[in-house]
Design an enzyme around this catalytic site. Sequence first.
Site, short mmCIF file in Angstrom:
data_model
loop_
_atom_site.label_atom_id
_atom_site.label_comp_id
_atom_site.label_asym_id
_atom_site.label_seq_id
_atom_site.Cartn_x
_atom_site.Cartn_y
_atom_site.Cartn_z
N SER A 51 44.60 44.72 40.67
CA SER A 51 45.42 44.61 39.58
C SER A 51 46.09 45.76 39.34
O SER A 51 47.19 45.67 38.59
CB SER A 51 44.82 43.91 38.53
OG SER A 51 44.01 42.69 38.89
N GLY A 246 51.27 42.59 39.72
CA GLY A 246 52.64 42.06 39.86
C GLY A 246 52.93 41.16 38.93
O GLY A 246 52.11 40.71 37.94
N CYS A 272 42.72 36.27 34.87
CA CYS A 272 43.87 37.16 34.74
C CYS A 272 45.19 36.41 35.70
O CYS A 272 45.70 35.68 35.24
CB CYS A 272 43.31 38.60 35.42
SG CYS A 272 44.30 39.92 34.80
N PHE A 315 51.57 40.81 32.22
CA PHE A 315 52.08 39.54 31.74
C PHE A 315 51.27 38.58 30.93
O PHE A 315 50.07 38.59 30.95
CB PHE A 315 52.73 38.73 33.06
CG PHE A 315 53.79 39.74 33.96
CD1 PHE A 315 55.09 39.41 33.84
CD2 PHE A 315 53.46 40.64 34.89
CE1 PHE A 315 55.93 40.14 34.52
CE2 PHE A 315 54.33 41.40 35.41
CZ PHE A 315 55.56 41.16 35.19
N HIS A 355 38.63 39.54 31.61
CA HIS A 355 37.77 39.61 32.71
C HIS A 355 36.33 39.60 32.34
O HIS A 355 35.49 40.44 31.76
CB HIS A 355 37.85 41.10 33.36
CG HIS A 355 39.01 41.07 34.23
ND1 HIS A 355 38.99 40.99 35.63
CD2 HIS A 355 40.42 41.63 33.70
CE1 HIS A 355 40.22 41.20 36.18
NE2 HIS A 355 41.13 41.35 35.05
N GLU A 357 33.43 39.25 34.00
CA GLU A 357 32.77 39.82 34.69
C GLU A 357 32.66 41.46 34.03
O GLU A 357 31.63 42.07 34.46
CB GLU A 357 33.26 40.30 36.32
CG GLU A 357 33.99 41.37 36.41
CD GLU A 357 35.61 40.92 36.09
OE1 GLU A 357 36.46 41.88 36.27
OE2 GLU A 357 35.89 40.04 35.63
#
Length: 388
Positions: A51, A246, A272, A315, A355, A357
């Site tokens: 990421s 991105g 995400c 974003f 996240h 995890e």
Amino acid sequence: MPLSDAMPALLVLADGTAYRGWSFGATGTTIGEVVFNTGMTGYQEVLTDPSYRGQIVVFTYPELGNTGVNPEDEESARPQVRGAIARNICHKPSNWRSTQSLPDYLKQHHIPGIFGIDTRALTRKIRMYGAMNGGISTEILDEAELLEQVQAAPNMAGLNLVREVTTSTVYEWSDPTTAVWEFNPDGTVKNGESLTVVALDFGVKRNILRRLASYGCRVIVVPADTSPEEILKYNPDGIFLSNGPGDPSAVTEGITTAKALLESEKPIFGICMGHQILGHALGAETFKLKFGHRGLNQPAGLTQRVEITSQNHSFAIDPDSLPEAVVEISHLNLNDRTVAGLRHKSLPIFSVQYHPEASPGPHDADYLFAQFVHQMRTTKQATTAEVS
């Protein structure tokens, strides 16, 4: 390493601000979007998280590299960042798991870094004026010359970086979380027949795949441009949309696929980038945050339950663009009230911006993997009952 032996390095931001320090890692010149991460731990996971592709990461914690690096903590096969910025660097780590120092690791993978600058001032600048492009160089020490290259680089908005990090081949993942690090998932979700999950790889972290495997899933990872028809040929019990780098609005292949997969009515779980892709597939829009969320202590919730979460994104979904008849907000980021979770009103489909995890980070949201498994089992049982 004494500073007298260190090589000078220069950092220049797109607005012309310059910082002079010393080089660690590889020499050369690198340009990317400068962002900051506030976590005190987990620098290796950050550096190898897909990421972060295209970004130069400022670590706000003043010490970096004290525990070295090791193969087990990598989230992908190599560092994904364009560069690293630190206050102080440790060249001689002390940890029983360490196999290499951080400077040597970054040098091996050709990633430049700069240390010895005022990272607090740099972080405050990004927080005030927003994330912007910057360049680190040991070759170009003239500020105007480096600034020219920085200003010529494309901005993050509009970039499809998923193509740089997605897998090129289909593979199956079966390794669960290592026993010594397992934090007791709900054992009941493993009972019964194994569930098949197809993971659409926008830049997936290895620890997400480990959590799915720990919950008894057979995980098939496919490239980001895999067609919905190919995905459904695996007859999956559920579909996972992964994290990634991105601008999500530029990942048109993922949005198109996710939109088609909604019609299958199979359970879908997004994290995400996957959360943002799902939002687009449902008809929503995304926008770029001023400086994003990157750290291990972001509070998220909506009712009386609050989760402390690990986040890494630039974003967010525009709440006003969500189709209220179809989807509802399940979580908000309680720092700035941005959308942190979605839930379909009639189908077994949900997603989170953070996240669960949490590698690194708190495990407050690990229950979401159990929730995904429960939805897959329930849907499978209902489908079997209809057939019989």
